[in-house]
Design an enzyme around this catalytic site. Structure first.
Site, PDB file in Angstrom:
ATOM      1  N   CYS A 262       0.806  -1.228   0.000  1.00  0.00           N
ATOM      2  CA  CYS A 262       0.000   0.000   0.000  1.00  0.00           C
ATOM      3  C   CYS A 262       0.835   1.273   0.000  1.00  0.00           C
ATOM      4  CB  CYS A 262      -0.952   0.006   1.197  1.00  0.00           C
ATOM      5  SG  CYS A 262      -2.253  -1.250   1.099  1.00  0.00           S
ATOM      6  N   LEU A 263       1.526   1.540   1.095  1.00  0.00           N
ATOM      7  CA  LEU A 263       2.134   2.859   1.262  1.00  0.00           C
ATOM      8  C   LEU A 263       3.197   3.212   0.231  1.00  0.00           C
ATOM      9  CD1 LEU A 263       2.314   3.436   5.109  1.00  0.00           C
ATOM     10  CD2 LEU A 263       0.528   3.993   3.481  1.00  0.00           C
TER      11      LEU A 263
END
Length: 420
Positions: A262-263
Site C-alpha cells: 500500500c504505502l
C-alpha cells in the site's frame, strides 16, 4: 434457493480472507490464483498467511464450499466475482497487467445478472475505463444493463489483532444504482457495516486518500526524526507528549521506511493520475516518497556511525537484524524497508544475520543468514539493529547481551541502545 457461487481472483493477503469469510457466510467459493504452488498448498490445508489459521482453512475445505483452483473454467456459472490481484508499480508507472489478465480470464464466464467487483488498489477510472471494456468484449454483454459492476477498496491490515475484514467498514460502489445495490447486498453478508458512495471513481479515490494520508504523515515524522537527531532532541518523547492532546492530533511514529503493497505504491497511483490527466505534480506525495525512501539509507548510516563510536568499522562487522518483514507480527515481505536496510549494510561490507520467525526461507534476501534469537547470537554480533518489532522478540535479552543496539522502533531501553 440455490447457494450463490462466488469467485475470488487472487488468494493472497486480501483474497484469501475474503474467500474464507464468504464460505462462513454460506457461499460456494472458488479461489482462483495463477500460482499453482499456492493453490496446491491451500488445497492441502496449508495457510501461508498469519491471519488465517490452518484450522480455519481446514474448516472451509471441510465444508466442501471452498475450492482453490488455477483454472478459470471453474468460474463457470458464478453469481459474484471479486478481483483482488496485485497492482504494482513498474518504473513509477501503474502496472495493471494483473487486473487486465483477470478481466480477460473471467470475461467469457460473465453472464446476465452476475456481479463483478474490483478490490485491487488503483487510480480513479480503472473500473469503468479498463475493466468494463474487457468484460464486455469477452462476454458480449454490457454494464450497466446486462451485468453489475462495482468497486470496493480492500482494507486488509495484516497482523492487526483488532481490525479484521468483518469489523472494518467496507466502502462499496457501482457503475449504476442497480450495481451499487447488488454490491452492497453482497458485502453486507460479510461485514458489519458498508459505506455506499456515488461512483466507482469516488471509491477508487477513497483508498488512495487513506494511504496518501498515512504516507505523508509518516514522512513528516521521519524527516522530523532525522532533524531531531541533529538537534539532540528525543523525538519519541515529544510524540508521546503531543499524543496527550485530546483533539487535533493523530500520532505517527518513526521507522526505517514504509513497506507493504500500500504505502510505497498507492499514493504513486494518485500522483501518476494527476500528472497524466492534469499535467500537474502532486507535490506532497512526491516529497513524502522522497523522505520515506531515504530512511533505509539513513538507518544504515546511523548504524555505521554508531559502530564507529564503538571503535568498530561496519566493514567486516557482524550485524544481527531483528525482523525483515515490513510490519510486526507478519511474514509480509512486500517492499519491506528492512530488506533495503539489510542490503545497504551488506554493501558497506557488513556480515548480516537476521531473526525473522514469520517469513518463508525463499523470501530471505541473498547473503543474509537467518538465525534464532539467542544469547549466543546477540553476544556474537558487533551490533543489533531492531528493524521490525515483532512482539515475539525478547528485547530484554537483547539489551542484556548486546554490545550495541540501534533501535528503529523504540522497543529497547538501556545504556548501549541508540534510537532512530
Amino acid at each position: 434457493m440455490s447457494v450463490e457461487k462466488l469467485v475470488v481472483i487472487g488468494q493472497g493477503y486480501v483474497g484469501l480472507p475474503l474467500a474464507l469469510r464468504a464460505v462462513e457466510a454460506g457461499l460456494d467459493v472458488v479461489g482462483l490464483d495463477v500460482d499453482a504452488d499456492r493453490v496446491k498448498r491451500l488445497a492441502s490445508g496449508e495457510s501461508f498467511i498469519e491471519d488465517i489459521p490452518t484450522d480455519r482453512l481446514g474448516r472451509a475445505l471441510g465444508s466442501g464450499r471452498y475450492h482453490p483452483s488455477t483454472e478459470y473454467s471453474d468460474a463457470e456459472g458464478f453469481d459474484i466475482c471479486v478481483i483482488t490481484v496485485p497492482t504494482p508499480l513498474r518504473d513509477g508507472t501503474p502496472d495493471l497487467s494483473f487486473v487486465e489478465q483477470a478481466g480477460i480470464g473471467i470475461g467469457p464466464y460473465v453472464r446476465p445478472g452476475c456481479t463483478v467487483v474490483l478490490e485491487s488498489t488503483t487510480y480513479p477510472g480503472t473500473t469503468e475505463e479498463l475493466l468494463r471494456p474487457l468484460l464486455e468484449s469477452a462476454s458480449g454483454l454490457t454494464s450497466p444493463g446486462d451485468f453489475h459492476l462495482g468497486y470496493s477498496p480492500e482494507r486488509i491490515d495484516p497482523g492487526n489483532p483488532t481490525w479484521k475484514l468483518e469489523n472494518t467498514p467496507k466502502v462499496v460502489s457501482g457503475v449504476d444504482s442497480a450495481s451499487l445495490t447488488r454490491v452492497d447486498e453482497f458485502y453486507q453478508r460479510l461485514v458489519h457495516r458498508t459505506v455506499p458512495v456515488d461512483s466507482t471513481r469516488v471509491a477508487e479515490l477513497t483508498k488512495l486518500i487513506e494511504n496518501t494520508f498515512r504516507q505523508v504523515n509518516i514522512a513528516l515524522i521521519n524527516e522530523l526524526t532525522m532533524l531531531s537527531h541533529h538537534l539532540d532532541i528525543d523525538v519519541w518523547q515529544a510524540i508521546d507528549a503531543a499524543e496527550t492532546k485530546p483533539f487535533g492530533f493523530l500520532p505517527f511514529r518513526p521507522g526505517p521506511g514504509v513497506g507493504g503493497h500500500c504505502l510505497p505504491i498507492d499514493p504513486c497511483y494518485l500522483s501518476w493520475q494527476v500528472k497524466r490527466r492534469l499535467g500537474r505534480q502532486f507535490r506532497f506525495i512526491e516529497l513524502a516518497n522522497d523522505v520515506n525512501h531515504e530512511m533505509p539509507e539513513h538507518v544504515a548510516q546511523r548504524v555505521m556511525a554508531g559502530l564507529n563510536r564503538k571503535g568498530r568499522s561496519v566493514s567486516g562487522a557482524r550485524l544481527l537484524l531483528l525482523g525483515l518483514a515490513y510490519k510486526k507480527n507478519t511474514g509480509d515481505m512486500r517492499d519491506s524497508p528492512a530488506v533495503d536496510v539489510a542490503r545497504r549494510l551488506q554493501a558497506l561490507g557488513a556480515e548480516v544475520h537476521a531473526v525473522e520467525p514469520y517469513a518463508e526461507s525463499h523470501q530471505i534476501p541473498a547473503g543474509v543468514t537467518v538465525v534464532g534469537l539467542s544469547e549466543r547470537e546477540v553476544s556474537a554480533a558487533d551490533g543489533v539493529v531492531v528493524v521490525t518489532d515483532h512482539d515475539s522478540f525478547d528485547y530484554d535479552l537483547v539489551v542484556r547481551h548486546a554490545r550495541y543496539v540501534f533501535d528503529t522502533r523504540n522497543r529497547c531501553v538501556g545504556p548501549l541502545v541508540e534510537r532512530l
